[in-house]
Motif scaffolding. Sequence first.
Motif, PDB file in Angstrom:
ATOM      1  N   GLN A 181       0.845  -1.202   0.000  1.00  0.00           N
ATOM      2  CA  GLN A 181       0.000   0.000   0.000  1.00  0.00           C
ATOM      3  C   GLN A 181       0.877   1.248   0.000  1.00  0.00           C
ATOM      4  N   ALA A 182       1.924   1.229   0.799  1.00  0.00           N
ATOM      5  CA  ALA A 182       2.833   2.377   0.888  1.00  0.00           C
ATOM      6  C   ALA A 182       3.505   2.647  -0.457  1.00  0.00           C
ATOM      7  N   LEU A 183       3.853   1.579  -1.176  1.00  0.00           N
ATOM      8  CA  LEU A 183       4.480   1.751  -2.495  1.00  0.00           C
ATOM      9  C   LEU A 183       3.472   2.365  -3.477  1.00  0.00           C
ATOM     10  N   MET A 184       2.251   1.838  -3.461  1.00  0.00           N
ATOM     11  CA  MET A 184       1.201   2.346  -4.351  1.00  0.00           C
ATOM     12  C   MET A 184       0.936   3.830  -4.081  1.00  0.00           C
ATOM     13  N   ASN A 185       1.008   4.218  -2.795  1.00  0.00           N
ATOM     14  CA  ASN A 185       0.728   5.611  -2.399  1.00  0.00           C
ATOM     15  C   ASN A 185       1.970   6.495  -2.435  1.00  0.00           C
ATOM     16  N   ASP A 186       3.071   5.998  -3.008  1.00  0.00           N
ATOM     17  CA  ASP A 186       4.324   6.749  -3.122  1.00  0.00           C
ATOM     18  C   ASP A 186       4.909   7.202  -1.785  1.00  0.00           C
ATOM     19  N   GLN A 187       4.609   6.462  -0.721  1.00  0.00           N
ATOM     20  CA  GLN A 187       5.219   6.791   0.574  1.00  0.00           C
ATOM     21  C   GLN A 187       6.631   6.202   0.664  1.00  0.00           C
ATOM     22  N   ILE A 188       6.903   5.234  -0.180  1.00  0.00           N
ATOM     23  CA  ILE A 188       8.247   4.662  -0.313  1.00  0.00           C
ATOM     24  C   ILE A 188       8.547   4.555  -1.808  1.00  0.00           C
ATOM     25  N   ASP A 189       9.837   4.402  -2.154  1.00  0.00           N
ATOM     26  CA  ASP A 189      10.204   4.300  -3.575  1.00  0.00           C
ATOM     27  C   ASP A 189      10.233   2.856  -4.056  1.00  0.00           C
ATOM     28  N   ALA A 203       2.488 -10.064  -9.984  1.00  0.00           N
ATOM     29  CA  ALA A 203       1.460 -10.704 -10.819  1.00  0.00           C
ATOM     30  C   ALA A 203       0.065 -10.222 -10.440  1.00  0.00           C
ATOM     31  N   ALA A 204      -0.122  -9.906  -9.165  1.00  0.00           N
ATOM     32  CA  ALA A 204      -1.445  -9.491  -8.690  1.00  0.00           C
ATOM     33  C   ALA A 204      -1.650  -7.974  -8.740  1.00  0.00           C
ATOM     34  N   ASN A 205      -0.567  -7.209  -8.923  1.00  0.00           N
ATOM     35  CA  ASN A 205      -0.652  -5.741  -8.912  1.00  0.00           C
ATOM     36  C   ASN A 205      -0.017  -5.150 -10.163  1.00  0.00           C
ATOM     37  N   PRO A 206      -0.797  -4.818 -11.176  1.00  0.00           N
ATOM     38  CA  PRO A 206      -0.239  -4.279 -12.420  1.00  0.00           C
ATOM     39  C   PRO A 206       0.544  -2.984 -12.166  1.00  0.00           C
ATOM     40  N   GLY A 207       1.577  -2.757 -12.982  1.00  0.00           N
ATOM     41  CA  GLY A 207       2.318  -1.500 -12.877  1.00  0.00           C
ATOM     42  C   GLY A 207       3.551  -1.586 -11.995  1.00  0.00           C
ATOM     43  N   LEU A 208       3.864  -2.789 -11.517  1.00  0.00           N
ATOM     44  CA  LEU A 208       5.057  -2.945 -10.688  1.00  0.00           C
ATOM     45  C   LEU A 208       6.102  -3.770 -11.430  1.00  0.00           C
ATOM     46  N   VAL A 209       7.361  -3.494 -11.147  1.00  0.00           N
ATOM     47  CA  VAL A 209       8.447  -4.259 -11.776  1.00  0.00           C
ATOM     48  C   VAL A 209       9.439  -4.739 -10.714  1.00  0.00           C
TER      49      VAL A 209
END
Length: 258
Positions: A181-189, A203-209
């Motif tokens: 959640q913190a990554l999605m909300n840009d609270q961490i890089d 696999a469950a969260n599009p847009g991540l690498v």
Amino acid sequence: MKKTIALVCALVIVLSLCAACGSSSAPAADAGSAITTLEAGKLTVSSSPDFPPFEYTDDSGAIVGIEPEIMALIADKLGLELVIDAMDFDSALLAAQQGKSDAVVSGVTVTEDRKLVYDFTDTYISITQAIVSKEGSGITMENLGEQTIGVQRGTTGHIYAEDDYGTDHVVAYDTYTTVFQALMNDQIDCILMDDAVAKAYIAANPGLVMAESTYEPENFAFGVSKGNTALVEGINAALAELTADGTVQAIVDKYMAE
Ligand code: ARG
């Protein structure tokens, strides 16, 4: 792909080692009779089920995954009923350390420090740390030190990140749900975590690498409450049987493919 091959190779090596050492030990059922656990007839394990494919909760709320499935079969061989106490990873580690669970079953990496407080079983799989970030972030091992790194509290990722980049660069959360959640909300890089689990979240969260790290491979084992030698030996005997007959590999393959 390279990582997947490396993971599979490491797994094959670990499995064949275990198979070799298991052949000389007594059948698990023999060991079972001499085992004492916290609650008679039960094998109580602490676990943080936010770690797919190793342990997670399915749609019905049941705790499933590679480790619950292997552990249920081990418990069965030992004539014990498996009870999984779900909690944060840090608490799951502490529970076994304080003798409040018989073992921590939670994707636990064997480390020298942890060997002081648990009696580890044989190891059954290897992983390496990886970096998860948003697509296009350009974050790799080269510039990791310039980032705010999210980790799960008490994990090897947490320890490495703080040791190498200092506490100012690290934010620790209790569960991977909150780390993501913190990554999605840009609270961490980015997140530093076990690669097999990173893949499941991506696999469950599009847009991540995911980017590979240069940290050493880590071996997973079950951390038995210190001093319960009979339980360690019983688990090892059962694990060796399940490895020799291909059950462990089949369970790993099943969950890795999902
Ligand atoms: N393998 C890492 C460690 O031992 C992470 C384990 C996290 N496990 C979990 N179920 N959340 O520190």
